[in-house]
Design an enzyme around this catalytic site. Structure first.
Site, short mmCIF file in Angstrom:
data_model
loop_
_atom_site.label_atom_id
_atom_site.label_comp_id
_atom_site.label_asym_id
_atom_site.label_seq_id
_atom_site.Cartn_x
_atom_site.Cartn_y
_atom_site.Cartn_z
N THR A 60 -6.15 0.03 9.92
CA THR A 60 -7.03 -0.64 8.94
C THR A 60 -6.97 0.32 7.59
O THR A 60 -6.18 0.99 7.37
CB THR A 60 -8.66 -0.49 9.43
N ASN A 61 -7.94 0.48 6.73
CA ASN A 61 -7.96 1.11 5.65
C ASN A 61 -9.55 1.74 5.30
O ASN A 61 -10.28 1.24 5.86
CB ASN A 61 -7.27 0.40 4.34
N ARG A 62 -9.44 2.48 4.08
CA ARG A 62 -10.84 3.13 4.00
C ARG A 62 -11.59 2.50 2.80
O ARG A 62 -12.59 2.95 2.37
CB ARG A 62 -10.44 4.82 3.23
N SER A 63 -11.40 1.10 2.82
CA SER A 63 -12.68 0.34 2.08
C SER A 63 -13.83 0.45 2.51
O SER A 63 -14.11 0.29 3.67
CB SER A 63 -11.86 -1.01 1.81
N ALA B 148 -9.92 -5.16 0.40
CA ALA B 148 -8.70 -4.41 0.65
C ALA B 148 -8.05 -4.97 1.94
O ALA B 148 -8.07 -4.55 2.87
CB ALA B 148 -9.18 -3.07 0.64
#
Ligand code: C5P
Length: 220
Positions: A29-32, A95
């Site tokens: 995943t990512n930090r959005s 994102a």
């Protein structure tokens, strides 16, 4: 009512990260945070639009008057976004992970003597490019976001033409943006680029919703 009303307009907004499973317990995943997209969904709903918010996993609650579809992966986000069409307005701010794991393991991958697993990745579909592609379901106004650390205007403009969308909100992510409440943006359209002052994500969303309402007013 009101000069900047979006009553009778339908909008789809994507927000947040995607979560790409590796196995039943792990993922990429990512930090959005989803804050900017949620603020846009709220601002459009405040102006009377009928808003579907397609959201990846976030800590946020659905804004009042917004229908939220919760998804995890990019493939789920794409399906939910397409299911929300036709719409007049698409604001795709999620994102989306660029890649997903090619073969998701059915059971938890075990640590073992063979060493760490190798994850083969494949590219995710570009949801924005798909929504912006010509066709009967293409929204009248398709807006994308571009998070850049350098050459914001040039990169945003390139993204506008590559993806076929109408506007790009360029985001300078060289300082604090992810998870933060503030945002410095550039609005790029076919007509040119406008630098907006650094302001809260809520204020960016209100300004964008005003521009969207003005667009439909002048298009009438
Ligand atoms: O290419 P890039 O990821 O920088 O483009 C960002 C814009 O494209 C955002 O509006 C994002 O929501 C959208 N996007 C998408 N699907 C992808 C990748 C990006 O909708 N797979």
């Amino acid at each position: 009512g009101g000069p900047r009303s979006l009553a009778g307009r339908k909008a789809v907004v994507t927000a947040g990260p995607t979560f790409e499973p590796i196995d039943p317990v792990r993922g990429l995943t990512n930090r959005s945070s989803g804050k900017q997209g949620y603020a846009v969904a709220a601002a459009l709903a405040q102006r009377g639009a009928e808003v579907t918010l397609v959201s990846g996993p976030t800590a946020l609650s659905a804004p009042p008057g917004v229908t939220r579809m919760e998804v995890e992966s990019a493939l789920e986000m794409k399906a939910a976004t397409q299911a929300a069409l036709p719409a007049d307005i698409a604001v795709l701010s999620a994102a989306v992970a660029d890649w997903r794991v090619d073969t998701v393991a059915g059971g938890k991958i075990k640590k073992g003597p063979g060493g760490p697993p190798t994850l083969a990745l494949i590219e995710n579909p570009d949801i924005l490019a798909g929504v912006a592609a010509p066709g009967p379901n293409r929204p009248a106004l398709v807006i994308g976001f571009a998070a850049e650390t350098t050459d914001l205007e040039a990169n945003a403009r390139a993204k506008l033409s590559r993806k076929g969308c109408d506007w790009i909100v360029g985001n300078d992510v060289s300082d604090e943006v992810f998870g933060s409440d503030g945002n410095a943006v550039l609005l790029v359209t076919a007509q040119g680029a406008e630098v907006w002052p650094r302001q809260s994500k809520t204020a960016v969303a209100q300004a964008l919703a005003d521009r969207i309402a003005d667009h439909f007013k002048s298009a009438q």
